[in-house]
Scaffold this active site. Structure first.
Site, PDB file in Angstrom:
ATOM      1  N   HIS A  88       0.856  -1.189   0.000  1.00 17.57           N
ATOM      2  CA  HIS A  88       0.000   0.000   0.000  1.00 17.57           C
ATOM      3  C   HIS A  88       0.887   1.232   0.000  1.00 17.57           C
ATOM      4  O   HIS A  88       1.859   1.303   0.753  1.00 17.57           O
ATOM      5  CB  HIS A  88      -0.905   0.016   1.244  1.00 17.57           C
ATOM      6  CG  HIS A  88      -1.749   1.256   1.303  1.00 17.57           C
ATOM      7  ND1 HIS A  88      -2.926   1.384   0.580  1.00 17.57           N
ATOM      8  CD2 HIS A  88      -1.567   2.439   1.941  1.00 17.57           C
ATOM      9  CE1 HIS A  88      -3.428   2.585   0.804  1.00 17.57           C
ATOM     10  NE2 HIS A  88      -2.625   3.247   1.622  1.00 17.57           N
ATOM     11  N   ASP A 167     -15.254   2.511   7.926  1.00 21.56           N
ATOM     12  CA  ASP A 167     -14.210   3.436   7.469  1.00 21.56           C
ATOM     13  C   ASP A 167     -14.744   4.363   6.391  1.00 21.56           C
ATOM     14  O   ASP A 167     -14.465   5.559   6.387  1.00 21.56           O
ATOM     15  CB  ASP A 167     -12.998   2.670   6.935  1.00 21.56           C
ATOM     16  CG  ASP A 167     -11.983   3.636   6.354  1.00 21.56           C
ATOM     17  OD1 ASP A 167     -11.464   4.450   7.141  1.00 21.56           O
ATOM     18  OD2 ASP A 167     -11.761   3.637   5.133  1.00 21.56           O
ATOM     19  N   ARG A 174     -14.768  12.651   8.427  1.00 17.39           N
ATOM     20  CA  ARG A 174     -13.484  13.308   8.758  1.00 17.39           C
ATOM     21  C   ARG A 174     -13.154  14.396   7.746  1.00 17.39           C
ATOM     22  O   ARG A 174     -12.607  15.450   8.086  1.00 17.39           O
ATOM     23  CB  ARG A 174     -12.362  12.257   8.793  1.00 17.39           C
ATOM     24  CG  ARG A 174     -12.414  11.367  10.022  1.00 17.39           C
ATOM     25  CD  ARG A 174     -11.524  10.150   9.854  1.00 17.39           C
ATOM     26  NE  ARG A 174     -10.158  10.507   9.534  1.00 17.39           N
ATOM     27  CZ  ARG A 174      -9.324   9.741   8.822  1.00 17.39           C
ATOM     28  NH1 ARG A 174      -9.711   8.567   8.366  1.00 17.39           N
ATOM     29  NH2 ARG A 174      -8.112  10.139   8.575  1.00 17.39           N
ATOM     30  N   SER A 189      -7.557   3.566   9.366  1.00 16.32           N
ATOM     31  CA  SER A 189      -8.353   3.585   8.132  1.00 16.32           C
ATOM     32  C   SER A 189      -7.666   2.749   7.051  1.00 16.32           C
ATOM     33  O   SER A 189      -8.276   1.867   6.431  1.00 16.32           O
ATOM     34  CB  SER A 189      -8.509   5.047   7.683  1.00 16.32           C
ATOM     35  OG  SER A 189      -8.949   5.134   6.360  1.00 16.32           O
ATOM     36  N   LYS A 193      -8.680  -1.634   5.860  1.00 13.69           N
ATOM     37  CA  LYS A 193      -9.002  -2.096   4.504  1.00 13.69           C
ATOM     38  C   LYS A 193      -8.011  -3.159   4.041  1.00 13.69           C
ATOM     39  O   LYS A 193      -8.375  -4.140   3.396  1.00 13.69           O
ATOM     40  CB  LYS A 193      -9.041  -0.906   3.548  1.00 13.69           C
ATOM     41  CG  LYS A 193     -10.270  -0.033   3.796  1.00 13.69           C
ATOM     42  CD  LYS A 193     -10.247   1.256   3.023  1.00 13.69           C
ATOM     43  CE  LYS A 193      -9.270   2.238   3.614  1.00 13.69           C
ATOM     44  NZ  LYS A 193      -9.422   3.624   3.198  1.00 13.69           N
TER      45      LYS A 193
HETATM   46  N1  URA Z   1      -6.176   6.990   3.043  1.00 16.27           N
HETATM   47  C1  URA Z   1      -7.101   6.259   3.691  1.00 16.27           C
HETATM   48  O1  URA Z   1      -7.531   5.229   3.221  1.00 16.27           O
HETATM   49  N2  URA Z   1      -7.536   6.728   4.885  1.00 16.27           N
HETATM   50  C2  URA Z   1      -7.090   7.866   5.441  1.00 16.27           C
HETATM   51  O2  URA Z   1      -7.524   8.202   6.520  1.00 16.27           O
HETATM   52  C3  URA Z   1      -6.133   8.612   4.749  1.00 16.27           C
HETATM   53  C4  URA Z   1      -5.684   8.138   3.544  1.00 16.27           C
END
Ligand code: URA
Length: 434
Positions: A88, A167, A174, A189, A193
């Site tokens: 990632h 999320d 947010r 977050s 995932k």
């Molecule tokens: N990318 C994400 O998936 N979540 C965040 O909070 C910031 C960047």
């Protein structure tokens, strides 16, 4: 009639507001109740701000991540005949690394289950890039994704809406409450995932610099450490590399332009920084998968990675031989004076490419496959007056002026050669348990 809920949201907000620590049961309840709509948006906004101001302990972050994973479905990759490792990136300008990295790592018999998103703002999304390949689609059912992973090893699919839905809801909140840039919230977050996707190993590319979420090395280090610890606490072998995002990666920004460059890297060529970072991340992934001696450069140079790329593109409906789209209008920016390119600002170029049509301002917007920026020079290179520096590409020429307004302040030519930049700053591995 009294509520059957285990807790009251206001009590939970007060604990964090006053600097206390939550029990795991508080966290499990509040995330679940928010997903069900029992905790209101206003209450979650107050809670997110309390987290932003007070932070969370390692145990709380692990528990928060676990609750977000539990809010949806998870992918089970346990039956695959190959080890699984994913990567990632926290997002950068010209960051096309995923495109070549998945096939490269898969060519060593490892499965790379990439679930990706579309770009928002000045950093591009992997799906937008790959969608510039005629016929290619990221919409895959879980069984089809597993089948491609088993046969080819690499896949890039759209994350489904039922993966960590808490999320998705919280991220939107947010975004409008000034609570995006909280390290525990960003880390949980991203990791919720990735862990829900079912990978057993993970390498994080945490970007640092003008074009990245994290502007300073200290902040990036803290984010990386938090994510690596979440991975360790969830039983996912995780390592992070902190890498430079002051200047764009490679020589292209924009969807089809970046695919073209990734294909050059897969063929053993391409810009040296893209190749170097692709190989460093591949080595880290293969080490986690139990293959510490894999010769990754060889797999780029002898066609193995390219072969896996072609099979991956075909498996998802794409034609790896089809010409990529090209823009209807281009504009060249040339050097005004002699000297060294001492500024090639990632943020300015990312915003410029976005304004040309390569990115979107709202989730619903379409992107132009061919829009973007091609760089003809590198940071530190000597140039002479009139030498081409950049070419801007777009299908909608009325966008050119606004793009130039963003790009030109990000270009600088000075009398002295700037110091060579560091591409990879450091590697971060997990601390022992929480
Ligand atoms: N990318 C994400 O998936 N979540 C965040 O909070 C910031 C960047």
């Amino acid at each position: 009639m009294g509520s059957t809920e285990r807790f009251d949201a206001v009590d939970i907000i007060r604990i964090k507001r006053d600097g206390g620590q939550w029990e795991d049961s508080h966290i499990a309840w509040v995330v679940d109740a928010y997903t069900r709509g029992v905790v209101s948006e206003e209450q979650m906004a107050a809670l997110a701000m309390a987290i932003f101001l007070r932070g969370m302990s390692r145990r709380e972050v692990a528990s928060w991540t676990e609750a977000m994973i539990a809010s949806g479905t998870t992918l089970d990759l346990g039956a695959l005949p190959r080890p699984t490792v994913d990567k990632h990136s926290t997002g950068g300008v010209g960051d096309k690394i995923t495109l070549a990295l998945g096939p490269l790592v898969a060519s060593f018999g490892v499965a790379v289950p990439q679930l990706s998103g579309r770009g928002l703002g000045h950093t591009g999304g992997t799906l937008d890039k790959l969608e510039s390949i005629p016929g290619w689609s990221p919409e895959l059912s879980a069984p089809r994704m597993r089948a491609i992973l088993g046969e080819v090893g690499a896949v890039v699919a759209a994350a489904s809406a039922d993966l960590a839905p808490a999320d998705r809801k919280l991220y939107a909140l947010r975004d409008v409450t000034g609570t995006v840039d909280s390290i525990p919230l960003i880390a949980s977050s991203i990791m919720s995932k990735k862990i829900a996707e079912g990978t057993s190993g993970l390498v994080l590319d945490v970007k640092v610099g003008s074009g990245a979420f994290m502007r300073s090395l200290d902040e990036a280090r803290e984010l990386a450490r938090t994510m690596v610890d979440i991975g360790a606490d969830a039983g996912v072998a995780t390592r992070a590399l902190l890498t430079n995002m002051d200047v764009p990666l490679g020589r292209t920004i924009g969807n089809a332009l970046e695919v073209r460059e990734a294909v050059e890297v897969l063929g053993g060529g391409g810009p040296s920084d893209v190749r170097e970072l692709t190989c460093a991340l591949a080595r880290a992934m293969l080490e986690i998968a139990g293959l510490p001696d894999a010769e990754v450069e060889e797999a780029l140079d002898d066609g193995r990675a390219m072969d896996t790329w072609r099979r991956m593109v075909r498996a998802q409906g794409g034609d790896p031989d089809a010409p990529l789209p090209t823009a209807r209008h281009t504009h060249q920016v040339r050097a005004q004076r002699e000297g060294y390119v001492d500024t090639l600002d990632a943020l300015a170029l990312g915003v410029g490419s976005w304004r040309l049509g390569a990115g979107r301002a709202r989730k619903e917007d379409a992107v132009q496959a061919a829009a973007g920026i091609e760089l003809h020079v590198e940071h530190g290179q000597r140039v002479t007056p009139g030498q081409p520096l950049l070419t801007l590409h777009t299908d909608t020429p009325e966008r050119m002026d606004r793009a130039l307004e963003a790009v030109l302040p990000g270009l600088g030519i000075g009398p002295k050669q700037p110091p060579a930049r560091t591409l990879i700053y450091e590697t971060i591995d997990a601390h022992p348990g929480a």
